[in-house]
Enzyme design. Structure first.
Site, short mmCIF file in Angstrom:
data_model
loop_
_atom_site.label_atom_id
_atom_site.label_comp_id
_atom_site.label_asym_id
_atom_site.label_seq_id
_atom_site.Cartn_x
_atom_site.Cartn_y
_atom_site.Cartn_z
N GLU A 1 50.39 62.07 17.17
CA GLU A 1 51.40 61.01 17.14
C GLU A 1 50.82 59.68 17.67
O GLU A 1 51.13 58.62 17.15
CB GLU A 1 52.61 61.43 17.98
CG GLU A 1 53.63 60.34 18.24
CD GLU A 1 54.41 59.94 17.01
OE1 GLU A 1 54.33 60.66 16.00
OE2 GLU A 1 55.09 58.90 17.06
N HIS B 1 64.38 54.89 26.21
CA HIS B 1 63.44 53.80 25.94
C HIS B 1 62.23 54.35 25.19
O HIS B 1 61.83 53.79 24.15
CB HIS B 1 63.01 53.14 27.25
CG HIS B 1 61.80 52.25 27.11
ND1 HIS B 1 61.84 51.02 26.49
CD2 HIS B 1 60.51 52.42 27.49
CE1 HIS B 1 60.64 50.48 26.51
NE2 HIS B 1 59.80 51.31 27.11
N SER C 1 62.73 62.09 8.04
CA SER C 1 62.49 60.78 7.46
C SER C 1 60.99 60.48 7.38
O SER C 1 60.49 60.05 6.33
CB SER C 1 63.20 59.72 8.30
OG SER C 1 62.69 58.45 8.01
N SER C 2 60.26 60.72 8.47
CA SER C 2 58.83 60.40 8.44
C SER C 2 58.07 61.30 7.48
O SER C 2 57.14 60.84 6.82
CB SER C 2 58.15 60.55 9.80
OG SER C 2 59.00 60.32 10.81
N LYS D 1 35.02 51.27 15.33
CA LYS D 1 36.02 50.35 14.79
C LYS D 1 36.00 49.01 15.54
O LYS D 1 35.98 47.95 14.92
CB LYS D 1 37.41 50.98 14.90
CG LYS D 1 37.62 52.10 13.90
CD LYS D 1 38.98 52.66 14.05
CE LYS D 1 39.74 52.85 12.80
NZ LYS D 1 39.44 52.26 11.57
N SER E 1 42.67 45.25 10.34
CA SER E 1 41.53 45.21 9.43
C SER E 1 41.79 44.34 8.21
O SER E 1 40.86 43.99 7.49
CB SER E 1 41.19 46.63 8.96
OG SER E 1 40.90 47.44 10.07
N TRP F 1 60.72 61.24 27.47
CA TRP F 1 60.66 61.24 26.00
C TRP F 1 59.96 62.48 25.48
O TRP F 1 60.11 62.85 24.32
CB TRP F 1 59.98 59.98 25.46
CG TRP F 1 58.49 60.04 25.43
CD1 TRP F 1 57.64 59.77 26.46
CD2 TRP F 1 57.66 60.40 24.32
NE1 TRP F 1 56.35 59.94 26.06
CE2 TRP F 1 56.32 60.33 24.75
CE3 TRP F 1 57.91 60.77 22.99
CZ2 TRP F 1 55.25 60.63 23.92
CZ3 TRP F 1 56.82 61.06 22.17
CH2 TRP F 1 55.53 60.99 22.63
N THR G 1 36.27 55.30 17.73
CA THR G 1 37.06 54.13 18.12
C THR G 1 36.13 52.96 18.43
O THR G 1 36.41 51.81 18.06
CB THR G 1 37.95 54.45 19.34
OG1 THR G 1 38.62 55.69 19.09
CG2 THR G 1 38.98 53.37 19.57
N TYR H 1 47.89 58.60 17.27
CA TYR H 1 47.12 57.97 16.19
C TYR H 1 47.99 57.64 15.00
O TYR H 1 47.68 56.72 14.24
CB TYR H 1 45.92 58.85 15.84
CG TYR H 1 45.00 58.94 17.02
CD1 TYR H 1 44.28 57.82 17.42
CD2 TYR H 1 44.96 60.07 17.81
CE1 TYR H 1 43.51 57.84 18.56
CE2 TYR H 1 44.19 60.11 18.96
CZ TYR H 1 43.46 58.98 19.33
OH TYR H 1 42.72 59.02 20.47
N ARG I 1 55.50 57.70 38.15
CA ARG I 1 56.37 57.15 37.12
C ARG I 1 57.71 57.87 37.11
O ARG I 1 57.87 58.90 37.75
CB ARG I 1 55.68 57.27 35.75
CG ARG I 1 55.46 58.70 35.31
CD ARG I 1 54.53 58.79 34.12
NE ARG I 1 55.22 58.48 32.87
CZ ARG I 1 54.91 59.07 31.70
NH1 ARG I 1 53.94 59.96 31.62
NH2 ARG I 1 55.54 58.74 30.60
N ASP J 1 55.87 50.46 -7.89
CA ASP J 1 56.79 50.79 -6.80
C ASP J 1 56.22 52.02 -6.11
O ASP J 1 55.12 52.48 -6.45
CB ASP J 1 58.21 51.08 -7.34
CG ASP J 1 59.28 50.89 -6.26
OD1 ASP J 1 59.10 51.43 -5.16
OD2 ASP J 1 60.27 50.19 -6.52
N HIS K 1 44.61 67.41 26.96
CA HIS K 1 44.25 66.41 27.99
C HIS K 1 45.50 65.74 28.57
O HIS K 1 45.40 65.00 29.52
CB HIS K 1 43.24 65.38 27.47
CG HIS K 1 43.76 64.46 26.42
ND1 HIS K 1 42.97 63.94 25.42
CD2 HIS K 1 44.98 63.95 26.20
CE1 HIS K 1 43.69 63.16 24.65
NE2 HIS K 1 44.91 63.14 25.10
N HIS K 2 46.67 66.00 27.98
CA HIS K 2 47.91 65.50 28.57
C HIS K 2 48.42 66.44 29.64
O HIS K 2 49.43 66.15 30.28
CB HIS K 2 48.99 65.37 27.49
CG HIS K 2 48.66 64.34 26.45
ND1 HIS K 2 49.04 63.03 26.56
CD2 HIS K 2 47.97 64.43 25.30
CE1 HIS K 2 48.61 62.35 25.51
NE2 HIS K 2 47.95 63.17 24.73
N HIS L 1 49.59 64.34 20.47
CA HIS L 1 48.39 63.52 20.40
C HIS L 1 48.15 62.94 19.02
O HIS L 1 47.87 61.75 18.91
CB HIS L 1 47.15 64.17 20.99
CG HIS L 1 46.19 63.08 21.39
ND1 HIS L 1 46.37 62.32 22.51
CD2 HIS L 1 45.14 62.55 20.74
CE1 HIS L 1 45.46 61.38 22.55
NE2 HIS L 1 44.69 61.49 21.50
#
Lengths: 176, 540
Positions: free
Chosen positions: B269, B91, B183-184, B345, B282, B156, B342, B271, B464, B120, B316-317, B267
């Site tokens: 990722e 998931h 790909s990315s 924004k 925006s 994950w 943040t 953002y 979890r 293009d 921090h993770h 991390h």
């Protein structure tokens, strides 16, 4: 798209691909980086490695002979140490065993009483476990191995080179 | 910007910039499936990305339903714990790499060339390849369920040392991550080159729509972070099969090292997922406030600041791995610092709406839903950034609630806003506004039903990734599960709204949103022609 633009795009493609490949290498570079930085700063040593609690009280230069002795006072018990004597270093953890068996056809309770030779060495014996701490009840014909665990204090006077540990069983009357 | 609407790209600009390239027809000479396999058109590829993303969204969503079904009541009802772990793992991987990221690459493909006045993407064939890597990666992930031992049940994050012990499904997942990363990275290189090299004359960087800015910065994050993940999973692969010991403690490796490398990617990722969502919002909020975006320049700088900070907060993770207190303090302060850009924004979005002529069509509803719920997710993030609280809440449902507020109510809501906003431009037809609003309200209510209560579960200590729980957690779990089923079903309504729009939607006016002012609205007809801006637009 004109050729100038295509060239400029291809230059950008090359540059960004180099960045991507470099970052792939950077991931692997993190492995020695963490190794070195943790070692240099000591940040990985919240728990000291390989520092198992060690006994620093042992005096390996000195050897004391321990003689083991066993008696049963007026009791039909066969009582003897499994080894007669052994050599230890003061400060070392010593584990010895005694064997006792009740040869009578009924249960009987006894209490072992210790004596040391020389008697003044007694206060340098630090006993952690001993069958003499409790009364022992043996059924008819029962046989039992009983432990004594102790440390001979490193402060044992220098002139004591042989030390006798003796136990005598007495019957505890009224108990069977 | 001038509102000169160019007619069809072909007719207007067959002059200087048109040497040698001759488009025989709209679809490169192929029809049917081959059109889609061989296409190099940014709009076709954008469509492919968006449909792929939706299919993955439904696949990952089905797994979420399975998870919530098992958690509906205590005890083991439907799935054994192994399969449950495989569902939570897949998931996460499918939603992050298969649904959210491709969705925003789809938006980038459709919108960036139109927004900057380019014909293009810079590398059209590379663009085709970037997309067509994805179905293979997704297949590997799905196939892993049917291998001996099943899909990896490691979470994950693919933490070592579990990854070293899994069956062949783990290898398939590692290769899938390689393909997804490739790909990315290729997509990002394409986006950076397009934005930096292909802007229409007069389209300076600081005149670009903010969506282009957030994507430019996201693309840099991807180029810098994805290869590190590829490296981390490659190390897991060689640990598994080639006798290395990067993470295997038995061979002198360190499992904590994996976490450090993974989160160095992980991390940024966050953002990578959030910034394009910021970009979409925006665009949408100013359009429906009928005011220009408040603090455009500060938005650009805040986005850049978030991107830079994202590379120095990874630990921090992992406050609970046994870090020295100086390390915990550094990462705590750096993390709380992210709240500043943040906050800038969020302030700017609210200030854009302030005294605007607001209307609340579906895109705006999703954008406001985003603003409200993403801010809540940001606040719980601030709570989790604090070491003493995080140690208590680590790996509880509080964390699950937090990142779903950011990923679902943040990224997914923004994606919905974007789809409703640009659907008229893409198809030339209007979606059903009533059904769109139904979709929004159902999504909004069920989302909070699923995840708001999970804060309580987490605070009460429910961990979890565990298929069972003590009786005291039953009520909140039941509510959460019912919310999840409702949320899942509501997304079928979204599919219906989109299909209805494509098949039988009413014709859209040329400018369906009067406040929209970027080039695709002001300089192109609706629907956008297959080839647009073959001659660069004239910008004042």
């Amino acid at each position: 798209m004109n050729t100038e633009q295509a060239l400029s795009n291809n230059r950008m493609l090359t540059r960004l691909s180099i960045v991507a490949v470099a970052m792939f290498g950077f991931g692997f570079g993190l492995v020695p980086f963490y190794d070195h930085i943790c070692r240099a700063l000591g940040v990985n040593s919240m728990v000291e490695k390989n520092e198992l609690p060690a006994n620093t009280q042992v005096n390996p230069a000195r050897t004391v002979t321990i003689e083991l002795d066993a008696n049963a006072h007026g009791m039909p018990w066969r009582f003897q140490p499994t080894v007669r004597h052994l050599q230890v270093h003061p400060g070392e953890l010593v584990h010895v065993e005694y064997e006792v068996s009740n040869v009578r056809d009924s249960a009987m309770t006894g209490q072992a009483v210790v004596s040391y030779g020389p008697a003044l060495a007694g206060r340098f014996v630090r006993k952690l476990d001993c069958f003499c701490f409790t009364q022992q009840t043996l059924a008819a014909g029962e046989k039992r191995i009983m432990p004594v665990t102790f440390v001979l204090d490193a402060d044992l006077p220098a002139d004591i080179n042989t030390f006798t540990l003796s136990y005598t069983f007495f019957e505890v009357a009224g108990k069977s | 910007m001038s509102a000169v609407v160019q007619p069809h790209g072909h007719a207007a600009g067959g002059t200087a910039a048109h040497d040698g390239h001759d488009h025989h027809d709209h679809h490169g000479g192929y029809g049917g499936v081959m059109r889609w396999i061989t296409t190099t058109n940014h709009k076709d590829i954008g469509t492919l990305y968006l449909w792929f993303s939706f299919i993955m969204f439904m696949t990952g969503g089905a797994m979420a339903m399975a998870i919530r079904l098992e958690l509906f009541q205590p005890g083991i009802q439907f799935f054994n714990p192994d399969l449950f772990n495989q569902f939570t793992t897949m998931h996460g991987l499918i939603m992050v790499f298969g649904a959210i990221m491709p969705a925003f690459v789809g938006f980038a493909n459709w919108q960036i060339p139109m927004m900057i006045g380019a014909p293009d993407m810079a590398f059209a064939r590379l663009n085709n390849w970037s997309f067509w890597l994805l179905p293979f990666a997704a297949s590997l992930l799905i196939i892993s369920f049917f291998t001996p031992g099943g899909a990896p049940g490691v979470g994950w994050t693919l933490y070592a040392p579990l990854t070293v012990q899994m069956g062949v499904g783990m290898d398939l997942t590692i290769f899938a991550v390689h393909l997804l990363g490739m790909s990315s990275i290729l997509g990002s290189i394409n986006i950076i080159t397009t934005i930096l090299n292909m802007r229409a004359p007069g389209m300076t960087l600081m005149r670009m729509p903010l969506f282009c800015w957030t994507w430019l910065i996201t693309a840099y994050l991807l180029v810098a972070a994805m290869p590190v993940l590829a490296g981390a999973v490659t190390m897991s692969l060689t640990d598994r099969h080639f006798g290395t010991s990067f993470f295997n403690a038995a061979g002198g490796g360190d499992p904590v090292l994996y976490q450090h490398i993974f989160w160095f990617f992980g991390h940024p990722e966050v953002y990578i997922i959030a910034l394009p969502a910021f970009g979409v919002v925006s665009q949408v909020i100013p359009a429906f406030s009928r005011k220009p975006l408040f603090g455009y320049a500060s938005m650009v700088y805040a986005t850049s600041a978030i991107a830079i900070l994202s590379f120095i907060v990874w630990a921090h993770h992992m406050y609970t791995v046994g870090m020295p207190v100086q390390g915990q303090l550094f990462f705590m302060y750096a993390t709380t610092l992210i709240a500043v850009p943040t906050g800038v924004k969020v302030f700017n979005w609210v200030a854009t709406m302030w005294k605007g002529s607001l209307t609340f069509e579906t895109p705006m509803l999703f954008a406001i839903g985003f603003l409200f719920l993403f801010t809540l997710g940001g606040f719980t993030g601030l709570v989790l950034s604090l070491v003493p609280i995080d140690i208590q809440l680590h790996d509880t449902y509080y964390v699950v609630a937090h990142f779903h507020y950011v990923m679902v109510a943040g990224a997914l809501f923004a994606a919905f806003a974007g789809v409703y906003f640009w659907l008229p431009k893409w198809t030339g037809k209007m979606y059903d506004e009533t059904l769109g609003k139904w979709h929004f309200w159902l999504t909004m209510i069920f989302f909070n039903m699923i995840f708001f209560v999970q804060h309580f579960l987490g605070l009460a200590g429910m961990p979890r990734r565990i298929p069972d729980y003590p009786l005291i957690f039953e009520t909140w779990n039941k509510i959460s599960s019912i919310g999840a089923f409702g949320f899942g079903l509501s997304q079928l309504l979204f599919l219906y709204v989109v299909l209805k729009c494509i098949r039988s939607g009413e014709k859209s006016p040329a400018l369906p949103w009067e406040g929209a002012d970027s080039l695709e609205w002001t300089h192109l007809p609706t629907p956008a022609p297959y080839h647009s801006f073959e001659t660069p637009p004239v910008l004042k």
